[in-house]
Scaffold this motif. Sequence first.
Motif, PDB file in Angstrom:
ATOM      1  N   PHE A  87      84.600 -41.527 -26.988  1.00  0.00           N
ATOM      2  CA  PHE A  87      85.949 -40.343 -26.126  1.00  0.00           C
ATOM      3  C   PHE A  87      85.850 -39.020 -25.357  1.00  0.00           C
ATOM      4  CE2 PHE A  87      88.946 -42.599 -28.255  1.00  0.00           C
ATOM      5  CZ  PHE A  87      89.983 -42.884 -27.253  1.00  0.00           C
ATOM      6  N   ARG A  88      84.211 -38.649 -25.987  1.00  0.00           N
ATOM      7  CA  ARG A  88      83.672 -36.636 -25.851  1.00  0.00           C
ATOM      8  C   ARG A  88      82.440 -37.160 -24.553  1.00  0.00           C
ATOM      9  NH1 ARG A  88      80.461 -37.914 -30.744  1.00  0.00           N
ATOM     10  NH2 ARG A  88      82.095 -35.709 -31.414  1.00  0.00           N
ATOM     11  N   ARG A  89      82.199 -38.214 -23.690  1.00  0.00           N
ATOM     12  CA  ARG A  89      81.753 -38.422 -22.079  1.00  0.00           C
ATOM     13  C   ARG A  89      83.374 -38.067 -21.132  1.00  0.00           C
ATOM     14  NH1 ARG A  89      77.634 -39.921 -18.923  1.00  0.00           N
ATOM     15  NH2 ARG A  89      77.880 -39.369 -16.727  1.00  0.00           N
ATOM     16  N   ASP A  93      84.186 -34.880 -18.928  1.00  0.00           N
ATOM     17  CA  ASP A  93      84.154 -35.416 -17.018  1.00  0.00           C
ATOM     18  C   ASP A  93      85.610 -34.950 -16.807  1.00  0.00           C
ATOM     19  OD1 ASP A  93      81.802 -36.622 -17.697  1.00  0.00           O
ATOM     20  OD2 ASP A  93      82.742 -38.253 -16.991  1.00  0.00           O
ATOM     21  N   TYR A  94      87.062 -34.606 -17.421  1.00  0.00           N
ATOM     22  CA  TYR A  94      87.769 -34.958 -17.232  1.00  0.00           C
ATOM     23  C   TYR A  94      88.052 -32.913 -17.042  1.00  0.00           C
ATOM     24  CZ  TYR A  94      93.700 -34.584 -17.221  1.00  0.00           C
ATOM     25  OH  TYR A  94      94.699 -34.889 -16.763  1.00  0.00           O
ATOM     26  N   PHE A  95      87.400 -32.376 -18.161  1.00  0.00           N
ATOM     27  CA  PHE A  95      87.723 -30.699 -17.948  1.00  0.00           C
ATOM     28  C   PHE A  95      87.280 -30.067 -16.802  1.00  0.00           C
ATOM     29  CE2 PHE A  95      88.128 -30.519 -22.704  1.00  0.00           C
ATOM     30  CZ  PHE A  95      89.411 -29.695 -22.335  1.00  0.00           C
ATOM     31  N   ALA A 127      90.393 -42.860 -18.910  1.00  0.00           N
ATOM     32  CA  ALA A 127      90.487 -42.604 -20.907  1.00  0.00           C
ATOM     33  C   ALA A 127      91.003 -43.025 -21.670  1.00  0.00           C
ATOM     34  CB  ALA A 127      90.159 -40.939 -20.076  1.00  0.00           C
ATOM     35  N   ALA A 128      92.831 -43.478 -20.775  1.00  0.00           N
ATOM     36  CA  ALA A 128      93.765 -44.492 -20.929  1.00  0.00           C
ATOM     37  C   ALA A 128      93.881 -45.375 -21.772  1.00  0.00           C
ATOM     38  CB  ALA A 128      94.713 -43.942 -19.737  1.00  0.00           C
ATOM     39  N   ASP A 129      93.411 -46.246 -20.874  1.00  0.00           N
ATOM     40  CA  ASP A 129      92.485 -47.816 -21.251  1.00  0.00           C
ATOM     41  C   ASP A 129      91.879 -47.266 -22.583  1.00  0.00           C
ATOM     42  OD1 ASP A 129      93.882 -49.104 -19.240  1.00  0.00           O
ATOM     43  OD2 ASP A 129      92.576 -48.765 -17.904  1.00  0.00           O
TER      44      ASP A 129
END
Length: 160
Positions: A87-89, A93-95, A127-129
């Motif tokens: 989840f780090r990437r 990316d989301y931030f 990310a949800a997937d």
Amino acid sequence: MADPRIIDIELDERTILWRSADIEQERRIAIFDLIEDNHFAPQRAQPDGYAGPYKVRLSVEEGRLALAIRRADDTPLETLVLGLARFRRPIRDYFAICDSYYQAIRQSTLQQIETVDMARRAIHNEAADLLRERLDGKVTIDFDTARRLFTLICVLHIKA
């Protein structure tokens, strides 16, 4: 009767050092929307047949996401622990795209805002997937629930 949904969600506020007004608004919306409409069904059968509703507490402990799941009466059921390396990437990316989005809202054209928002939604959806994939076999969640939980996971990662 089964009621596979979250009725209360709590974030471990100890890990959150700071959040902007924009992030605070995202957190409030995610929690409100999650409580209003979600599907959350842990796959471990309970001896007494309990199948919801649930209270969930999200925290980050030693670099792992912990989902403490409780019954409606606060009796603990189980705590799921997920490694956060994958989840780090998406979180980073989301931030980054959210920062661009908030800047665009303040100073860009409608078309530019829509372009950035489409990119933001794409990252959020991926990310949800990923979250649904990581929870497979542990908890069944729908796509919208996964999106809202990912938003809250991101909030837990704000350090300063």
